[in-house]
Design a protein around this motif. Structure first.
Motif, PDB file in Angstrom:
ATOM      1  N   LYS A 110       0.834  -1.196   0.000  1.00  0.00           N
ATOM      2  CA  LYS A 110       0.000   0.000   0.000  1.00  0.00           C
ATOM      3  C   LYS A 110       0.869   1.247   0.000  1.00  0.00           C
ATOM      4  CE  LYS A 110      -3.947  -2.104   2.394  1.00  0.00           C
ATOM      5  NZ  LYS A 110      -4.824  -2.062   3.601  1.00  0.00           N
ATOM      6  N   ASN A 111       1.978   1.169   0.749  1.00  0.00           N
ATOM      7  CA  ASN A 111       2.949   2.272   0.795  1.00  0.00           C
ATOM      8  C   ASN A 111       4.282   1.741   0.315  1.00  0.00           C
ATOM      9  OD1 ASN A 111       4.672   4.369   1.334  1.00  0.00           O
ATOM     10  ND2 ASN A 111       4.235   4.473   3.536  1.00  0.00           N
ATOM     11  N   SER A 112       4.735   2.212  -0.839  1.00  0.00           N
ATOM     12  CA  SER A 112       5.966   1.679  -1.441  1.00  0.00           C
ATOM     13  C   SER A 112       7.205   1.938  -0.592  1.00  0.00           C
ATOM     14  CB  SER A 112       6.169   2.281  -2.837  1.00  0.00           C
ATOM     15  OG  SER A 112       6.321   3.690  -2.750  1.00  0.00           O
ATOM     16  N   ASP A 113       7.135   2.936   0.319  1.00  0.00           N
ATOM     17  CA  ASP A 113       8.298   3.277   1.147  1.00  0.00           C
ATOM     18  C   ASP A 113       8.298   2.579   2.505  1.00  0.00           C
ATOM     19  OD1 ASP A 113       9.396   5.030  -0.749  1.00  0.00           O
ATOM     20  OD2 ASP A 113       8.089   6.660  -0.087  1.00  0.00           O
ATOM     21  N   SER A 114       7.341   1.718   2.740  1.00  0.00           N
ATOM     22  CA  SER A 114       7.288   1.024   4.034  1.00  0.00           C
ATOM     23  C   SER A 114       8.428   0.017   4.154  1.00  0.00           C
ATOM     24  CB  SER A 114       5.947   0.324   4.213  1.00  0.00           C
ATOM     25  OG  SER A 114       5.749  -0.644   3.188  1.00  0.00           O
ATOM     26  N   SER A 115       8.736  -0.373   5.376  1.00  0.00           N
ATOM     27  CA  SER A 115       9.839  -1.303   5.637  1.00  0.00           C
ATOM     28  C   SER A 115       9.466  -2.726   5.236  1.00  0.00           C
ATOM     29  CB  SER A 115      10.210  -1.270   7.120  1.00  0.00           C
ATOM     30  OG  SER A 115      10.663   0.007   7.495  1.00  0.00           O
ATOM     31  N   VAL A 116      10.493  -3.529   5.024  1.00  0.00           N
ATOM     32  CA  VAL A 116      10.286  -4.940   4.690  1.00  0.00           C
ATOM     33  C   VAL A 116       9.645  -5.648   5.879  1.00  0.00           C
ATOM     34  CG1 VAL A 116      11.430  -7.132   4.150  1.00  0.00           C
ATOM     35  CG2 VAL A 116      12.226  -5.013   3.086  1.00  0.00           C
ATOM     36  N   THR A 117       8.592  -6.386   5.629  1.00  0.00           N
ATOM     37  CA  THR A 117       7.942  -7.171   6.682  1.00  0.00           C
ATOM     38  C   THR A 117       8.516  -8.584   6.709  1.00  0.00           C
ATOM     39  OG1 THR A 117       6.184  -8.008   5.233  1.00  0.00           O
ATOM     40  CG2 THR A 117       5.809  -5.876   6.319  1.00  0.00           C
ATOM     41  N   TRP A 118       8.217  -9.304   7.777  1.00  0.00           N
ATOM     42  CA  TRP A 118       8.671 -10.693   7.876  1.00  0.00           C
ATOM     43  C   TRP A 118       8.078 -11.534   6.742  1.00  0.00           C
ATOM     44  CZ3 TRP A 118      12.354 -13.356  10.095  1.00  0.00           C
ATOM     45  CH2 TRP A 118      12.234 -14.745  10.202  1.00  0.00           C
ATOM     46  N   GLU A 119       6.823 -11.292   6.407  1.00  0.00           N
ATOM     47  CA  GLU A 119       6.171 -12.050   5.330  1.00  0.00           C
ATOM     48  C   GLU A 119       6.850 -11.763   3.991  1.00  0.00           C
ATOM     49  OE1 GLU A 119       4.583 -10.267   7.638  1.00  0.00           O
ATOM     50  OE2 GLU A 119       3.876 -12.018   8.797  1.00  0.00           O
ATOM     51  N   GLU A 120       7.219 -10.511   3.762  1.00  0.00           N
ATOM     52  CA  GLU A 120       7.921 -10.167   2.516  1.00  0.00           C
ATOM     53  C   GLU A 120       9.285 -10.841   2.458  1.00  0.00           C
ATOM     54  OE1 GLU A 120       6.078  -5.728   1.529  1.00  0.00           O
ATOM     55  OE2 GLU A 120       7.932  -5.917   2.702  1.00  0.00           O
ATOM     56  N   TYR A 121       9.982 -10.834   3.581  1.00  0.00           N
ATOM     57  CA  TYR A 121      11.292 -11.495   3.632  1.00  0.00           C
ATOM     58  C   TYR A 121      11.155 -12.978   3.290  1.00  0.00           C
ATOM     59  CZ  TYR A 121      15.066 -14.122   5.912  1.00  0.00           C
ATOM     60  OH  TYR A 121      16.062 -15.027   6.186  1.00  0.00           O
ATOM     61  N   LYS A 122      10.169 -13.640   3.852  1.00  0.00           N
ATOM     62  CA  LYS A 122       9.988 -15.068   3.591  1.00  0.00           C
ATOM     63  C   LYS A 122       9.549 -15.345   2.157  1.00  0.00           C
ATOM     64  CE  LYS A 122      10.567 -17.756   6.280  1.00  0.00           C
ATOM     65  NZ  LYS A 122      11.814 -18.449   6.694  1.00  0.00           N
ATOM     66  N   SER A 123       9.026 -14.320   1.469  1.00  0.00           N
ATOM     67  CA  SER A 123       8.574 -14.510   0.085  1.00  0.00           C
ATOM     68  C   SER A 123       9.695 -14.305  -0.932  1.00  0.00           C
ATOM     69  CB  SER A 123       7.433 -13.527  -0.229  1.00  0.00           C
ATOM     70  OG  SER A 123       7.924 -12.197  -0.382  1.00  0.00           O
ATOM     71  N   MET A 124      10.882 -13.948  -0.480  1.00  0.00           N
ATOM     72  CA  MET A 124      12.003 -13.667  -1.394  1.00  0.00           C
ATOM     73  C   MET A 124      12.626 -14.978  -1.875  1.00  0.00           C
ATOM     74  SD  MET A 124      13.783 -10.487   0.637  1.00  0.00           S
ATOM     75  CE  MET A 124      12.858  -8.993   1.047  1.00  0.00           C
ATOM     76  N   THR A 125      11.881 -15.717  -2.664  1.00  0.00           N
ATOM     77  CA  THR A 125      12.281 -17.069  -3.070  1.00  0.00           C
ATOM     78  C   THR A 125      13.602 -17.078  -3.834  1.00  0.00           C
ATOM     79  OG1 THR A 125       9.941 -17.630  -3.251  1.00  0.00           O
ATOM     80  CG2 THR A 125      11.517 -19.150  -4.250  1.00  0.00           C
ATOM     81  N   PHE A 126      13.680 -16.291  -4.901  1.00  0.00           N
ATOM     82  CA  PHE A 126      14.913 -16.293  -5.703  1.00  0.00           C
ATOM     83  C   PHE A 126      16.070 -15.685  -4.914  1.00  0.00           C
ATOM     84  CE2 PHE A 126      17.825 -14.359  -8.843  1.00  0.00           C
ATOM     85  CZ  PHE A 126      18.239 -15.533  -9.471  1.00  0.00           C
ATOM     86  N   THR A 127      15.791 -14.662  -4.126  1.00  0.00           N
ATOM     87  CA  THR A 127      16.844 -14.038  -3.323  1.00  0.00           C
ATOM     88  C   THR A 127      17.462 -15.046  -2.371  1.00  0.00           C
ATOM     89  OG1 THR A 127      15.614 -11.965  -3.420  1.00  0.00           O
ATOM     90  CG2 THR A 127      17.384 -12.093  -1.806  1.00  0.00           C
ATOM     91  N   LEU A 128      16.638 -15.878  -1.759  1.00  0.00           N
ATOM     92  CA  LEU A 128      17.161 -16.904  -0.858  1.00  0.00           C
ATOM     93  C   LEU A 128      17.976 -17.949  -1.613  1.00  0.00           C
ATOM     94  CD1 LEU A 128      14.085 -17.263   1.491  1.00  0.00           C
ATOM     95  CD2 LEU A 128      16.375 -16.548   2.182  1.00  0.00           C
ATOM     96  N   GLN A 129      17.632 -18.185  -2.882  1.00  0.00           N
ATOM     97  CA  GLN A 129      18.459 -19.072  -3.705  1.00  0.00           C
ATOM     98  C   GLN A 129      19.827 -18.440  -3.955  1.00  0.00           C
ATOM     99  OE1 GLN A 129      16.212 -19.952  -7.277  1.00  0.00           O
ATOM    100  NE2 GLN A 129      14.396 -20.545  -6.104  1.00  0.00           N
ATOM    101  N   VAL A 130      19.842 -17.130  -4.195  1.00  0.00           N
ATOM    102  CA  VAL A 130      21.109 -16.398  -4.368  1.00  0.00           C
ATOM    103  C   VAL A 130      21.942 -16.472  -3.092  1.00  0.00           C
ATOM    104  CG1 VAL A 130      22.128 -14.105  -4.725  1.00  0.00           C
ATOM    105  CG2 VAL A 130      20.202 -14.852  -6.138  1.00  0.00           C
ATOM    106  N   VAL A 131      21.271 -16.316  -1.950  1.00  0.00           N
ATOM    107  CA  VAL A 131      21.965 -16.393  -0.668  1.00  0.00           C
ATOM    108  C   VAL A 131      22.548 -17.784  -0.449  1.00  0.00           C
ATOM    109  CG1 VAL A 131      21.621 -16.355   1.845  1.00  0.00           C
ATOM    110  CG2 VAL A 131      20.657 -14.531   0.415  1.00  0.00           C
ATOM    111  N   ASN A 132      21.763 -18.819  -0.726  1.00  0.00           N
ATOM    112  CA  ASN A 132      22.272 -20.188  -0.588  1.00  0.00           C
ATOM    113  C   ASN A 132      23.496 -20.423  -1.450  1.00  0.00           C
ATOM    114  OD1 ASN A 132      20.425 -21.081   1.295  1.00  0.00           O
ATOM    115  ND2 ASN A 132      19.027 -21.981  -0.193  1.00  0.00           N
ATOM    116  N   GLU A 133      23.444 -19.938  -2.680  1.00  0.00           N
ATOM    117  CA  GLU A 133      24.570 -20.151  -3.588  1.00  0.00           C
ATOM    118  C   GLU A 133      25.803 -19.361  -3.134  1.00  0.00           C
ATOM    119  OE1 GLU A 133      26.065 -21.912  -7.322  1.00  0.00           O
ATOM    120  OE2 GLU A 133      24.941 -22.410  -5.502  1.00  0.00           O
ATOM    121  N   THR A 134      25.577 -18.193  -2.562  1.00  0.00           N
ATOM    122  CA  THR A 134      26.691 -17.410  -2.017  1.00  0.00           C
ATOM    123  C   THR A 134      27.316 -18.127  -0.830  1.00  0.00           C
ATOM    124  OG1 THR A 134      25.656 -15.330  -2.705  1.00  0.00           O
ATOM    125  CG2 THR A 134      27.332 -15.196  -0.976  1.00  0.00           C
TER     126      THR A 134
END
Length: 476
Positions: A322-346
């Motif tokens: 709703k607000n593009s400038d709001s902080s990352v929520t826990w639910e948003e963090y858990k939805s970062m599927t590809f990002t977590l794949q990048v993290v695993n590979e790193t």
């Protein structure tokens, strides 16, 4: 004539003494058969070959050559300490399950002198490591991440990246240590102001240069200089602890405050103990996590397709708000599927240290060999992460290999934080911090490599001449 005889007798005594030292060095006591290998030269072992620089993500040649010659278990001596290096993952899993039974946590002598601790177990039977782990989980565990760490770290990343964008170019490795984790770590642990944080950071960076150096404490050596710097850092931490104890009321919400509350509850928690624990935790803040962030930036910068997929994922997250400038929520963090794949590979490819160290407290029998009490074990997780039988083209950065990976596969084959009951208490925070950094970076900024980024292992993996990038605000 008599003097010649005396000289001859003296020569024979010296020669016999040297032969006895060499024999005992090469034939240490063991109630069985030692794993194959060599202990190198008396007192220094094979240390110099281990710290000889290698320029690849692959296993360090010191380990690679011995695995080919001796197999997955071999003995060596590193800086005067007898060590068995294990690439046998079944045995490594066994070792991780034997904490406080057959093995205890252990570090090389050079590390021990920098990170002093009291006895492993106190008179009341409470493990110091259990207390430290509990303390770390309180500050950096999942509950803390959900409660306030995500938003605090995101704000720090925003300030840091904005600062980078105002400069022509930036050395990422130093900037992440000094600006980002220096400020964050010093504030979270000690509530230091910016000026004091910078002083602490500069001294700490000089201190940790000795982590894998030969423990020769004489003036002029890296080790000696690092011990001197360590004392300066410790003085700052002791002063911070004592100043907090002197307050009639402590309203700060940092690690010092939480540990001070335990002084009257847990018998071994003293001001000196608190200062020592803070020193160790700051090492993680200033060294381990910053290196992982440097590596993830290097990896994605060299793979434009990965950057494109990251941008798409994080733009979609913002588009749903709703607000593009709001902080990352826990639910948003858990939805970062590809990002977590990048993290695993790193985490897989960025093996910053060759292995996890443990010390044997009672003889261990394995594959017909005996590892004597008093010896060290290096459980080499990098051999697991680079195993071609598990990972196709293991030296290639490929986040897509984690797309269909099951939790069981990840748990079994990705162990950047060790294993067993004492897996790194900051593992969740490490993953979350990488994701939050990438979220802010790809949604707000664009960057290009200026120079640097060459890998070197000696044996800790880092970048030889830094990693220099130019950062600008995103205009599209």
């Amino acid at each position: 004539m008599l003097s010649i005889e005396i000289y001859f007798v003296g020569f024979v005594i010296v020669l016999l003494t040297q032969l006895i030292i060499i024999y005992r060095w090469r034939n240490p006591k063991c109630n069985g058969i030692l794993p194959p290998g060599s202990l190198g030269f008396p007192f220094i072992g094979e240390c110099f070959e281990l710290i000889f620089p290698a320029h690849s993500y692959d296993l360090h040649p010191f380990i690679q050559k011995r695995l080919q010659r001796y197999g997955p278990l071999f003995r060596t001596n590193i800086a005067g300490s007898n060590v068995v290096v294990s690439a046998d993952q079944e045995f490594n899993n066994f070792i991780f399950q034997q904490e406080d039974k057959s093995v205890v946590r252990w570090y090389l002598d050079s590390f021990v002198k920098l990170f002093e601790q009291s006895a492993e177990v106190t008179s009341n039977g409470l493990s110091l490591h259990k207390h430290m782990r509990s303390t770390v989980l309180t500050s950096f565990g999942i509950e803390s991440i959900q409660r306030n760490l995500l938003s605090r770290f995101e704000k720090l990343v925003q300030r840091t990246l904005h600062s980078w964008s105002t400069q022509d170019h930036i050395d990422v490795e130093y900037a992440i240590i000094a600006q980002m984790f220096g400020e964050f770590g010093a504030d979270l642990v000690c509530s230091y102001d910016a000026e004091t944080s910078k002083e602490l950071i500069d001294k700490y960076i000089n201190t940790t240069s000795a982590v894998m150096s030969f423990p020769l404490n004489i003036p002029g050596t890296t080790y000696h200089k690092s011990l001197k710097n360590k004392e300066k850092v410790m003085e700052m931490l002791r002063e911070a602890v004592n100043a907090r104890l002197a307050l009639p009321r402590d309203d700060k919400d940092d690690l010092i405050s939480r540990m001070i509350k335990d002084i009257n509850i847990v018998d071994f928690v003293t001001p000196e103990y608190i200062a020592q624990i803070l020193f160790g935790l700051l090492f993680i803040m200033f060294q381990t996590l910053p290196l992982l962030l440097v590596f993830v930036l290097k990896f994605i910068s060299e793979n434009p397709a990965v950057v494109g997929e990251l941008i798409a994922e994080h733009d979609e997250i913002i588009a749903k708000r709703k607000n593009s400038d709001s902080s990352v929520t826990w639910e948003e963090y858990k939805s970062m599927t590809f990002t977590l794949q990048v993290v695993n590979e790193t985490l897989r490819l960025g093996n910053t240290v060759p292995g996890v160290m443990r010390k044997v407290v009672k003889d261990i029998k394995i594959r017909g060999y005996t590892i004597p009490a008093g010896w060290g074990i290096m459980a080499c997780q990098s051999t697991l992460h680079l195993d071609p039988n598990i990972y196709k083209d293991p030296l290639k950065f490929d986040p897509s290999r984690w797309k269909d990976a099951t939790p069981e596969f990840i748990s079994k084959n990705l162990k950047p934080f060790g294993g067993g009951i004492k897996q790194c208490a900051g593992a969740h925070f490490s993953r979350a911090s990488l994701c939050i950094f990438l979220h802010v970076f790809v949604t707000k900024y664009r960057w290009s490599i200026v120079k640097g980024g060459d890998i070197v292992q000696n044996p800790i993996m880092h970048l030889k001449k830094g990693f220099i990038i130019s950062v600008s605000e995103r205009s599209d």
